[in-house]
Design an enzyme around this catalytic site. Sequence first.
Site, PDB file in Angstrom:
ATOM      1  N   HIS A 136      48.826 -17.909  11.164  1.00  0.00           N
ATOM      2  CA  HIS A 136      47.944 -18.773  10.368  1.00  0.00           C
ATOM      3  C   HIS A 136      47.446 -19.958  11.204  1.00  0.00           C
ATOM      4  O   HIS A 136      46.270 -20.335  11.117  1.00  0.00           O
ATOM      5  CB  HIS A 136      48.655 -19.283   9.119  1.00  0.00           C
ATOM      6  CG  HIS A 136      49.109 -18.193   8.208  1.00  0.00           C
ATOM      7  ND1 HIS A 136      49.967 -18.410   7.137  1.00  0.00           N
ATOM      8  CD2 HIS A 136      48.843 -16.850   8.208  1.00  0.00           C
ATOM      9  CE1 HIS A 136      50.200 -17.257   6.525  1.00  0.00           C
ATOM     10  NE2 HIS A 136      49.524 -16.304   7.158  1.00  0.00           N
ATOM     11  N   HIS A 179      50.240  -6.824  11.421  1.00  0.00           N
ATOM     12  CA  HIS A 179      50.509  -7.539  12.668  1.00  0.00           C
ATOM     13  C   HIS A 179      50.828  -6.580  13.818  1.00  0.00           C
ATOM     14  O   HIS A 179      50.375  -6.787  14.945  1.00  0.00           O
ATOM     15  CB  HIS A 179      51.674  -8.509  12.468  1.00  0.00           C
ATOM     16  CG  HIS A 179      51.432  -9.500  11.373  1.00  0.00           C
ATOM     17  ND1 HIS A 179      50.412 -10.424  11.429  1.00  0.00           N
ATOM     18  CD2 HIS A 179      52.064  -9.706  10.188  1.00  0.00           C
ATOM     19  CE1 HIS A 179      50.444 -11.162  10.318  1.00  0.00           C
ATOM     20  NE2 HIS A 179      51.424 -10.741   9.565  1.00  0.00           N
TER      21      HIS A 179
END
Length: 311
Positions: free
Chosen positions: A78, A264
């Site tokens: 993030h 991811h």
Amino acid sequence: MLKQRTLKQSISATGVGLHSGEKVTLTLKPAPADHGVVFKRVDLPDTPAMRVDPTAVNDTRLSSALEFSGARVATVEHLMSALAGLGVDNVLIELTAAEVPIMDGSSGPFIYLLQTAGLAELEVPKKFVRILKPVEVIDGDKWAKFTPHHGFKAEFTIDFAHPVFEYSGKTVTIDYDSQSYVDEISRARTFGFMHEVEYLRANGLAKGGSLDNAIVLDEYKVLNGGGLRYEDEFAKHKVLDAIGDLYILGYPIIGQFTAFKSGHALNNQLLRALLADDSAWEYCTFENDAHAPVGFVKQRDYFSPAPLLPA
């Protein structure tokens, strides 16, 4: 000329790690040209500074975690996404624990920190990685790929067997030429399911998760009182994650990223596949704005008159 960017001044924030539940202080500091995005664990003695690198990603269970010389830094995506969204090339990131704070589960608070610190240009050309030919990775029915594109464009499709996803947008596209990362993507929060919480915590994950930093769903609905920030917030958060994962490359990408049910792990595999093929990419800079992708010129020129306030 598109120039490298750093911060005008240092800025700090304190929060908790999503998975560790540990309190952590994050400090973002200005850095010189060609320094890159560098993490440092200040709680560990004699810890080396750790420049982001796709080969340093050693754990992709619900986040991207880096490890250098035995020092771990988890849940970087993030913050990395916010740095990519505002075009920050050089920054020293100091942490007092092993995980970046989750804040509200989006990149919005990191955008706020960066805008509050202010951005400064350095008298050195910004370096990009330009995609020259398609590169794709596949894992079962999941896939992710790069294709050439004069700019940056990301398209992501999600597919979850849950009633909420029947009316929430499943595919999101963001094109830097015509859309703003800050407005369209940055406030999208991470999400999870109640039935997974017990399993995750038994495996040392999601210890710091709550309705304050994640969208939580039961079998039928969103449990957060305020509902969703965007109609397609789930898919937008996957784009947010992907932009952060891709920025672990250390340079902004000129090309298109397209993915179906990627995460991811697959995002990182795509970066490694790209780097493994020297004919698939090249470094480039732009001395003349007329030759640069429109979206990156807009990104350089983007300065909000007032900091974006966190939700």
